[in-house]
Design a protein around this motif. Structure first.
Motif, PDB file in Angstrom:
ATOM      1  N   ARG A 157      19.689  -0.142  19.253  1.00 17.79           N
ATOM      2  CA  ARG A 157      18.928   0.307  20.461  1.00 17.79           C
ATOM      3  C   ARG A 157      18.352  -1.202  21.715  1.00 17.79           C
ATOM      4  O   ARG A 157      18.342  -0.711  22.556  1.00 17.79           O
ATOM      5  N   TYR A 169      12.123   6.609  21.844  1.00 17.23           N
ATOM      6  CA  TYR A 169      12.826   5.753  21.836  1.00 17.23           C
ATOM      7  C   TYR A 169      12.848   4.927  20.270  1.00 17.23           C
ATOM      8  O   TYR A 169      13.899   4.775  19.716  1.00 17.23           O
ATOM      9  N   SER A 175      18.151  -2.983  28.164  1.00 20.86           N
ATOM     10  CA  SER A 175      17.923  -3.556  26.766  1.00 20.86           C
ATOM     11  C   SER A 175      17.288  -4.433  26.965  1.00 20.86           C
ATOM     12  O   SER A 175      15.980  -4.961  25.624  1.00 20.86           O
ATOM     13  N   THR A 223      14.512   3.923  29.889  1.00 18.66           N
ATOM     14  CA  THR A 223      16.276   4.571  29.272  1.00 18.66           C
ATOM     15  C   THR A 223      17.391   4.052  30.146  1.00 18.66           C
ATOM     16  O   THR A 223      18.510   3.584  30.109  1.00 18.66           O
TER      17      THR A 223
END
Length: 526
Positions: A353, A208, A176, A172
């Protein structure tokens, strides 16, 4: 190594001791060629920069603390880092032993402080030193572990695999962009199914992309021999190794969990507003329900597995009397009504995401097109259901094929054959995705797809050759204004693309289409 890279590094090796390391050495030992090269040098990076600039090169400083010096030579890249202690200490900062093999640029000698050559020979993937420490230093190594293991068909050391699972949440904190880049490389592997299973084993999907993980064990209808997860894996591995199609395959059925249902009946008084309707304790979901409000009805529908107070309408009718109740259909059908739309909705959220736009690029392979092909992945089966059963009328098949190829390739601005071909590739992988098919099914399917492919080619060429010179004066003569002009041109375009006898430079044809256009507008404005 390219000649320009070799020339520079040979020159550098006469100034300071320098070593090749990482993928360049690994791939060389495996018999592959690497484009990008990592080099460790004993020279201070400040001095190295001055040296390279003195030779006419333009190196770039990378990293907030100037930890890497990068040089681009044509389409190739060399990354330089400084050897601050010794080779073993440097190796222990790297990810895996197979990437911690050094080669002295001047002598060509291999130096292997952690036994990476042996691991490579024995096809073993191990972290350098403590796997937990290596992953905590840079959690992206979890995804690199998956890629290396599958790409080079290595045996994954158990402690390294265990550490990846335990530290999964550390991803996390990784940008990204980096995560997306690694996932993109994984998705185009030849053994992509193995990679997806390994990601599942270490808990990546659960953390995820939980929407994907929950497909495991989701029972489908009687035509499927596999659950939704196994079917998805089959579809992905049977799409061409392109990131767009692999992602489409991965996500195409992700909405099945939300829409999983079983056939049922419910009776009672339909109550509610324009947005929500109820019969007893059940929310009733369907079209044109307002006309039945306040009346007693029978709904033949599908009750959602995971939202048991919701029923999707298949058929609804008024009934006499005031019957109230609920009943399962004995041996009723398994449904996933509207799952393709739900899949597209969920994927729109999932894409936020990641940064897949940077590797998908723009249309016809961008995120918007990805959503479109997912939402339309059932359209072929639905359009040609009778033909696929061997029941269609051969006289009308070509007309259906032409309409399908046109409607799927036309995006409102231009005709894109690639859009149709993407849809066909996904449709093929899905159609044979572990489903129970008869031998003749494949022959019928292949012939149908071949017709659609040829027709898409023809439509692209026809669109390019159309002569529109008569349309503008015709429109002016009819005094069409504003959006009417675009709507009329769209009407004419559809007509000429679906029927080769029509041409937009034929005034008689334009007049007929104009009269139809006026009639439709008049009816719509009543």
């Amino acid at each position: 190594m390219t000649p320009s890279q070799k020339e520079l590094l040979t020159k550098l090796s006469k100034v300071t001791r320098a070593y090749l390391v990482g993928g360049a050495v690994r791939d060389q030992l495996l018999g592959f060629t690497a484009k990008d090269i990592d080099v460790v040098t004993e020279l201070d990076l400040e001095k190295l920069q001055q040296t390279l600039e003195g030779w006419g090169y333009r190196p770039l400083r990378i990293g907030a603390q100037f930890l890497t010096l990068s040089l681009f030579l044509g389409g190739e890249r060399i990354d330089f880092t400084q050897l601050t202690q010794n080779l073993k200490a440097d190796a222990l900062r790297r990810d895996f032993t197979i990437n911690a093999i050094y080669q002295d640029i001047q002598s060509g000698e291999y130096l292997d402080p952690l036994g990476g050559q042996k691991d490579l020979q024995e096809k073993r993937l191990c972290a350098c030193g403590d796997p937990s420490e290596r992953i905590m230093e840079d959690p992206i190594r979890i995804l690199r572990m998956v890629r290396f293991k599958v790409k080079y068909q290595l045996e994954l050391e158990e402690e390294t695999k265990k550490a990846a699972g335990v530290l999964m949440d550390r991803l996390t904190g990784v940008a990204s962009e980096r995560v997306t880049e690694e996932l993109g490389r994984i998705m185009v592997l030849n053994s992509v199914e193995e990679a997806l299973r390994l990601l599942d084993e270490i808990g990546y999907w659960q953390v995820y992309v939980p929407e994907l993980a929950r497909l495991k064990g989701l029972v489908q209808n009687k035509y499927h021999a596999k659950d939704a997860w196994e079917h998805t894996l089959y579809v992905v591995k049977n799409t061409p190794p392109q990131i767009f199609l692999r992602l489409a395959g991965l996500f195409h059925d992700i909405g099945k969990w939300e829409t999983a249902s079983r056939e049922c009946y419910v009776w009672g008084k339909l109550e509610g507003s324009e947005k929500e309707f109820y019969i007893n304790e059940f929310q009733i979901m369907g079209k044109q329900l307002m006309r039945y409000r306040g009346q007693y009805v029978e709904v033949h529908g599908a009750r959602l597995d995971f939202y048991p107070r919701k029923i999707q309408v298949k058929h609804i009718r008024k009934v006499t009397g005031r019957k109230i109740g609920f009943e399962w259909v004995v041996d009723g059908k398994r449904h996933f009504l509207g799952h393709e739309r739900e899949s597209a909705r969920l994927v729109r959220q999932i894409l936020q995401r990641f940064r897949f736009s940077m590797i998908l690029g723009s249309d016809p392979f961008g995120e918007k097109e990805l959503l479109w092909v997912i939402e339309n992945h059932m359209s072929g089966t639905l359009a040609f259901m009778s033909e696929l059963r061997g029941e269609g009328n051969p006289a009308y098949v070509q007309d259906k094929v032409r309409r399908f190829a046109w409607e799927k390739g036309w995006n409102g601005r231009e005709y894109r054959k690639e859009r149709v071909l993407n849809l066909l590739d996904l449709w093929r992988a899905d159609f044979f995705g572990g489903k129970q098919r008869e031998p003749q099914d494949e022959e019928i399917f292949n012939k149908l797809q071949a017709k659609i492919r040829v027709t898409a080619e023809d439509l692209e060429e026809r669109k390019r050759e159309l002569d529109w010179t008569q349309l503008e004066p015709f429109v002016r003569g009819k005094q069409l204004m504003g959006k009417e002009i675009g709507e009329f041109k769209e009407t004419v375009l559809t007509a000429v693309m679906l029927n080769e006898r029509y041409q937009p430079d034929n005034l008689g044809f334009l007049e007929k289409e104009y009269q139809k256009f006026k009639l439709v507008n008049r009816l719509n404005n009543r």
